[in-house]
Design a protein around this motif. Structure first.
Motif, PDB file in Angstrom:
ATOM      1  N   GLU A 265      -3.155   3.926 -84.290  1.00  0.00           N
ATOM      2  CA  GLU A 265      -4.361   3.632 -85.053  1.00  0.00           C
ATOM      3  C   GLU A 265      -4.198   4.063 -86.511  1.00  0.00           C
ATOM      4  N   LYS A 266      -3.512   5.176 -86.740  1.00  0.00           N
ATOM      5  CA  LYS A 266      -3.306   5.667 -88.097  1.00  0.00           C
ATOM      6  C   LYS A 266      -2.491   4.668 -88.912  1.00  0.00           C
ATOM      7  N   GLN A 267      -1.479   4.046 -88.281  1.00  0.00           N
ATOM      8  CA  GLN A 267      -0.662   3.062 -88.983  1.00  0.00           C
ATOM      9  C   GLN A 267      -1.446   1.791 -89.283  1.00  0.00           C
ATOM     10  N   LEU A 268      -2.370   1.458 -88.412  1.00  0.00           N
ATOM     11  CA  LEU A 268      -3.154   0.235 -88.587  1.00  0.00           C
ATOM     12  C   LEU A 268      -4.279   0.392 -89.614  1.00  0.00           C
ATOM     13  N   LEU A 269      -4.692   1.627 -89.874  1.00  0.00           N
ATOM     14  CA  LEU A 269      -5.832   1.882 -90.746  1.00  0.00           C
ATOM     15  C   LEU A 269      -5.718   1.207 -92.118  1.00  0.00           C
ATOM     16  N   PRO A 270      -4.547   1.281 -92.809  1.00  0.00           N
ATOM     17  CA  PRO A 270      -4.482   0.663 -94.150  1.00  0.00           C
ATOM     18  C   PRO A 270      -4.640  -0.855 -94.142  1.00  0.00           C
ATOM     19  N   LEU A 271      -4.404  -1.502 -93.004  1.00  0.00           N
ATOM     20  CA  LEU A 271      -4.509  -2.960 -92.971  1.00  0.00           C
ATOM     21  C   LEU A 271      -5.950  -3.440 -93.145  1.00  0.00           C
TER      22      LEU A 271
ATOM     23  N   ILE B 174       1.257  -8.827 -72.417  1.00  0.00           N
ATOM     24  CA  ILE B 174      -0.194  -9.025 -72.503  1.00  0.00           C
ATOM     25  C   ILE B 174      -0.938  -7.705 -72.683  1.00  0.00           C
ATOM     26  N   VAL B 175      -0.589  -6.699 -71.897  1.00  0.00           N
ATOM     27  CA  VAL B 175      -1.276  -5.406 -71.984  1.00  0.00           C
ATOM     28  C   VAL B 175      -1.057  -4.774 -73.362  1.00  0.00           C
ATOM     29  N   ALA B 176       0.159  -4.889 -73.900  1.00  0.00           N
ATOM     30  CA  ALA B 176       0.448  -4.333 -75.230  1.00  0.00           C
ATOM     31  C   ALA B 176      -0.361  -5.053 -76.307  1.00  0.00           C
ATOM     32  N   LEU B 177      -0.488  -6.373 -76.185  1.00  0.00           N
ATOM     33  CA  LEU B 177      -1.267  -7.144 -77.150  1.00  0.00           C
ATOM     34  C   LEU B 177      -2.727  -6.704 -77.136  1.00  0.00           C
ATOM     35  N   ILE B 178      -3.294  -6.586 -75.944  1.00  0.00           N
ATOM     36  CA  ILE B 178      -4.693  -6.184 -75.837  1.00  0.00           C
ATOM     37  C   ILE B 178      -4.891  -4.766 -76.362  1.00  0.00           C
ATOM     38  N   GLY B 179      -3.951  -3.875 -76.067  1.00  0.00           N
ATOM     39  CA  GLY B 179      -4.043  -2.506 -76.562  1.00  0.00           C
ATOM     40  C   GLY B 179      -4.008  -2.443 -78.075  1.00  0.00           C
ATOM     41  N   MET B 180      -3.157  -3.265 -78.694  1.00  0.00           N
ATOM     42  CA  MET B 180      -3.072  -3.299 -80.155  1.00  0.00           C
ATOM     43  C   MET B 180      -4.379  -3.808 -80.755  1.00  0.00           C
ATOM     44  N   LEU B 181      -4.997  -4.812 -80.143  1.00  0.00           N
ATOM     45  CA  LEU B 181      -6.258  -5.341 -80.643  1.00  0.00           C
ATOM     46  C   LEU B 181      -7.359  -4.284 -80.559  1.00  0.00           C
TER      47      LEU B 181
ATOM     48  N   ASP C  60       5.046  -3.633 -83.993  1.00  0.00           N
ATOM     49  CA  ASP C  60       5.355  -3.429 -82.576  1.00  0.00           C
ATOM     50  C   ASP C  60       4.058  -3.125 -81.840  1.00  0.00           C
ATOM     51  N   TRP C  61       3.574  -4.071 -81.049  1.00  0.00           N
ATOM     52  CA  TRP C  61       2.291  -3.903 -80.377  1.00  0.00           C
ATOM     53  C   TRP C  61       2.274  -2.669 -79.472  1.00  0.00           C
ATOM     54  N   GLY C  62       3.399  -2.358 -78.879  1.00  0.00           N
ATOM     55  CA  GLY C  62       3.420  -1.271 -77.909  1.00  0.00           C
ATOM     56  C   GLY C  62       3.441   0.114 -78.505  1.00  0.00           C
ATOM     57  N   SER C  63       3.943   0.252 -79.749  1.00  0.00           N
ATOM     58  CA  SER C  63       4.115   1.601 -80.303  1.00  0.00           C
ATOM     59  C   SER C  63       3.252   1.882 -81.529  1.00  0.00           C
ATOM     60  N   VAL C  64       2.624   0.870 -82.116  1.00  0.00           N
ATOM     61  CA  VAL C  64       1.847   1.090 -83.327  1.00  0.00           C
ATOM     62  C   VAL C  64       0.646   1.994 -83.037  1.00  0.00           C
TER      63      VAL C  64
END
Length: 305
Positions: free
Chosen positions: A208-214, A231-238, A202-206
């Motif tokens: 940084e801690k959840q993304l770290l293992p990737l 669009i804003v959620a996608l950019i924020g996730m990136l 979920d781009w809007g709620s993920v």
């Protein structure tokens, strides 16, 4: 006796197995060849390289696609003085005997290496209230670009397509902050067989801690810039993917898009500029191993997050 028009039969094969639009198959060349030499041997060769090919038998295009293809082949045969081809009519009869149209079909992309990528897709444009269950043109362009830049990738697919192509997803098929995906490396190996995970993100709620293992090194996406609201959620996730890396090294990001609404695409670029993310257009290629039609409205952006 030499094989009749092998090049023509192979062109039919590549496009048929990939289930490209029937109008894109080389019918005019076939008509010309049959007018020059009305011989059913050419049609038999095409039949064996398409409908009767082992890939088609194991992973067939939709019944409707095969039915229309065979009907067109029969029309070409009957328009000439060539001998009848029983195999052709038998193949059509077999397709007509299939009880009902399946909700899924396959596309098989033959690569220059001799390997094949097989994809299972939904036959419906919209299924379960969502799209994205079939291959879009921008994805084919992105795949072609990936083939031309193999050093960036270790080659992973999604869901059932992992198993179709000899890859193994994680046992539970899910991803959580506690699980990781790493390539299996060994000395002397010319290529690596990766472990692959399939996960909902979920781009809007993920976080940084959840993304770290990737530990993402490369991010690729196709046809994700279609709705101004995401669009804003996608950019924020990136951006989170970039800052969540322990080494603070930003991943390489490539996004392919079919520009259906220029205003939406311009908004994406404007939001990238606002977020301080530099971007550049990747030059388009003149040919495609995935038989995608070269379209001016498909583009690939490289982002520097």
């Amino acid at each position: 006796m030499a094989e009749p028009c092998p090049g023509l039969a192979l062109r039919f094969q590549r496009r048929f197995l990939a289930a490209r639009p029937l109008r894109s198959l080389p019918w005019p060349e076939l008509e010309q060849s049959l007018r020059t030499a009305p011989d059913s041997a050419l049609l038999a060769d095409i039949l064996h390289k398409t409908i009767l090919h082992p890939l088609c038998v194991k992973y067939p295009p939709s019944a409707k696609y095969r039915r229309c293809f065979l009907t067109e082949l029969i029309k070409k045969l009957e328009s000439t003085a060539a001998e009848p081809l029983d195999e052709l009519y038998e193949a059509l009869a077999d397709v007509l005997k299939e009880e009902e149209e399946s909700t899924h079909c396959y596309k098989n992309y033959l690569l220059p290496s001799g390997d094949c990528v097989s994809l299972c897709e939904s036959t419906a444009l919209i299924s379960g209230g969502t799209t994205g269950l079939l291959t879009w043109e921008a994805a084919l362009h992105l795949a072609q670009w990936a083939l031309q830049n193999p050093s960036l990738f270790r080659g992973s697919q999604l869901g059932e397509n992992l198993q179709l192509n000899g890859l193994s997803p994680e046992p539970d098929g899910t991803w959580s902050p506690q699980t990781e995906s790493q390539g299996q490396e060994g000395e002397g190996q010319s290529c690596q067989t990766p472990k692959v995970i399939v996960a909902e993100l979920d781009w809007g709620s993920v976080t940084e801690k959840q993304l770290l293992p990737l530990r993402a090194d490369v991010v690729i996406a196709a046809d994700v810039v279609y709705d101004p609201e995401i669009i804003v959620a996608l950019i924020g996730m990136l951006q989170k993917l970039s800052t969540s890396r322990a080494d603070r090294k930003a991943p390489e990001v490539f996004i392919a898009s079919t520009i259906r609404n220029p205003a939406t695409y311009q908004l994406f670029q404007a939001e990238l500029d606002k977020a301080g993310i530099r971007w550049q257009v990747i030059p388009s290629h003149s040919s495609c191993n995935f038989l995608c039609d070269v379209q001016p409205d498909v583009t690939i952006l490289q982002l520097f997050v």
